[in-house]
Design an enzyme around this catalytic site. Structure first.
Site, PDB file in Angstrom:
ATOM      1  N   PHE A  25      27.805 -33.823 105.555  1.00  0.00           N
ATOM      2  CA  PHE A  25      26.947 -32.658 105.758  1.00  0.00           C
ATOM      3  C   PHE A  25      25.579 -33.083 106.263  1.00  0.00           C
ATOM      4  O   PHE A  25      24.908 -33.917 105.645  1.00  0.00           O
ATOM      5  CB  PHE A  25      26.824 -31.916 104.426  1.00  0.00           C
ATOM      6  CG  PHE A  25      26.038 -30.635 104.469  1.00  0.00           C
ATOM      7  CD1 PHE A  25      26.546 -29.523 105.105  1.00  0.00           C
ATOM      8  CD2 PHE A  25      24.807 -30.552 103.843  1.00  0.00           C
ATOM      9  CE1 PHE A  25      25.834 -28.329 105.121  1.00  0.00           C
ATOM     10  CE2 PHE A  25      24.084 -29.369 103.858  1.00  0.00           C
ATOM     11  CZ  PHE A  25      24.599 -28.258 104.495  1.00  0.00           C
ATOM     12  N   SER A  93      31.469 -38.204 101.780  1.00  0.00           N
ATOM     13  CA  SER A  93      30.723 -37.082 101.210  1.00  0.00           C
ATOM     14  C   SER A  93      31.442 -35.755 101.496  1.00  0.00           C
ATOM     15  O   SER A  93      32.593 -35.580 101.108  1.00  0.00           O
ATOM     16  CB  SER A  93      29.292 -37.096 101.761  1.00  0.00           C
ATOM     17  OG  SER A  93      28.450 -36.276 101.009  1.00  0.00           O
ATOM     18  N   MET A  94      30.791 -34.808 102.197  1.00  0.00           N
ATOM     19  CA  MET A  94      31.488 -33.577 102.566  1.00  0.00           C
ATOM     20  C   MET A  94      32.714 -33.889 103.401  1.00  0.00           C
ATOM     21  O   MET A  94      33.728 -33.179 103.344  1.00  0.00           O
ATOM     22  CB  MET A  94      30.569 -32.631 103.339  1.00  0.00           C
ATOM     23  CG  MET A  94      31.270 -31.354 103.817  1.00  0.00           C
ATOM     24  SD  MET A  94      30.309 -30.372 104.981  1.00  0.00           S
ATOM     25  CE  MET A  94      30.503 -31.321 106.498  1.00  0.00           C
ATOM     26  N   ASP A 194      24.378 -43.522  93.244  1.00  0.00           N
ATOM     27  CA  ASP A 194      24.416 -42.588  94.367  1.00  0.00           C
ATOM     28  C   ASP A 194      23.388 -41.498  94.089  1.00  0.00           C
ATOM     29  O   ASP A 194      23.483 -40.798  93.081  1.00  0.00           O
ATOM     30  CB  ASP A 194      25.828 -41.994  94.485  1.00  0.00           C
ATOM     31  CG  ASP A 194      26.022 -41.123  95.713  1.00  0.00           C
ATOM     32  OD1 ASP A 194      25.050 -40.491  96.152  1.00  0.00           O
ATOM     33  OD2 ASP A 194      27.164 -41.046  96.207  1.00  0.00           O
ATOM     34  N   HIS A 224      24.648 -43.847  98.557  1.00  0.00           N
ATOM     35  CA  HIS A 224      25.599 -42.822  99.011  1.00  0.00           C
ATOM     36  C   HIS A 224      26.290 -43.166 100.331  1.00  0.00           C
ATOM     37  O   HIS A 224      27.510 -43.076 100.447  1.00  0.00           O
ATOM     38  CB  HIS A 224      24.889 -41.470  99.137  1.00  0.00           C
ATOM     39  CG  HIS A 224      25.802 -40.364  99.529  1.00  0.00           C
ATOM     40  ND1 HIS A 224      26.865 -39.945  98.740  1.00  0.00           N
ATOM     41  CD2 HIS A 224      25.853 -39.579 100.646  1.00  0.00           C
ATOM     42  CE1 HIS A 224      27.503 -38.961  99.333  1.00  0.00           C
ATOM     43  NE2 HIS A 224      26.924 -38.721 100.494  1.00  0.00           N
TER      44      HIS A 224
END
Length: 259
Positions: A25, A93-94, A194, A224
């Site tokens: 994202f 992530s996303m 993270d 992250h």
């Protein structure tokens, strides 16, 4: 709008086994490009699309939502299936949530899932205020470049468009309900530290999927965006090993680039 330098989509034709990579994202393909290169050098056919609204300016993302982002990766999966006998999906992530939904929806067309610091929820008070605040405030501070490695930079937006963030919240809820439909072998790699996605998200995903072949790897030296961090090589090696274990014909077939 022109695409930011380095944020371009990436495609490389290789053998009979393909991998679809999904970025995060407000990020871009740049965050996954070294991962994509490593897999392509291993003989795989690789697709790393630029999600709609990303890689240009945050104002463009304000006009998009999860349906647009998911439609893009869904199209890429179908394209890979036309050229490959087996396809794996991966994401950061996303992008991890996108990969998990692809797996839930496409069943046997997906041979396995690889996710790095996958996101499952928008956390905190911010999540609860989004439905209202997005109508009065356009953006929040950016979330890119959470990297421990000195000099590490992720190409992405320095602002989070709140309309898009609200759509992301809706998407996470949708994917969470679909996680039991994920039955494919799963490789989940998460950072011990993270600052963007808490460990609870990975724990939730592992507890909800129906996969019986599950490998969890903890990355001790990265934040992250681990694909650009100290543990990047471990991610690449674990990924290629995971795919090689499950796939047939890795490293064989076409090697000519197609984009």
């Amino acid at each position: 709008m022109p695409v930011l330098p380095g944020a371009e989509p990436y495609r490389r034709a290789g053998g009979e086994v393909g991998v679809l990579l999904c970025h995060g994202f407000t990020g871009s393909p740049q965050s996954l490009r070294p991962w994509a290169d490593h897999l392509a050098e291993g003989g795989l056919t690789v697709s790393l699309p630029l999600l709609p609204g990303h890689g240009t300016r945050w104002e463009d993302m304000q006009l998009t939502g999860w349906q647009d982002w998911y439609a893009e990766v869904d199209r890429e999966l179908r394209s890979l299936r036309e050229h490959c006998t087996q396809v794996f999906v991966a994401g950061l992530s996303m992008g991890g949530a996108l990969a998990l939904r692809i797996a839930a929806k496409h069943g046997e067309d997906v041979a396995g899932v690889l996710v790095v610091n996958p996101a499952n929820k928008v956390h905190g008070l911010f999540a609860y205020t989004l439905p209202v605040s997005r109508h009065f405030v356009r953006t929040a501070p950016g979330i890119t470049s959470d990297i421990a490695k000195e000099g590490g930079v992720e190409i992405g937006y320095d602002r989070v468009p709140l309309h898009a963030a609200h759509s992301l919240r809706t998407f996470f809820r949708l994917v969470d309900g679909e996680l039991p439909q994920v039955t494919q072998p799963l490789l989940l790699l998460r950072s011990a530290q993270d600052h963007t996605v808490p460990p609870a998200d990975s724990a939730r995903i592992l507890s909800r999927v129906s996969s019986t072949d599950v490998t969890e790897v903890v990355l001790e030296q990265s934040y992250h965006v681990a694909t650009l961090d100290h543990d990047a090589n471990r991610i690449f090696e674990e990924s290629l090993g995971f795919i090689s274990r499950l796939a047939t014909g890795v490293g064989k077939g076409r090697t000519t680039a197609r984009g």
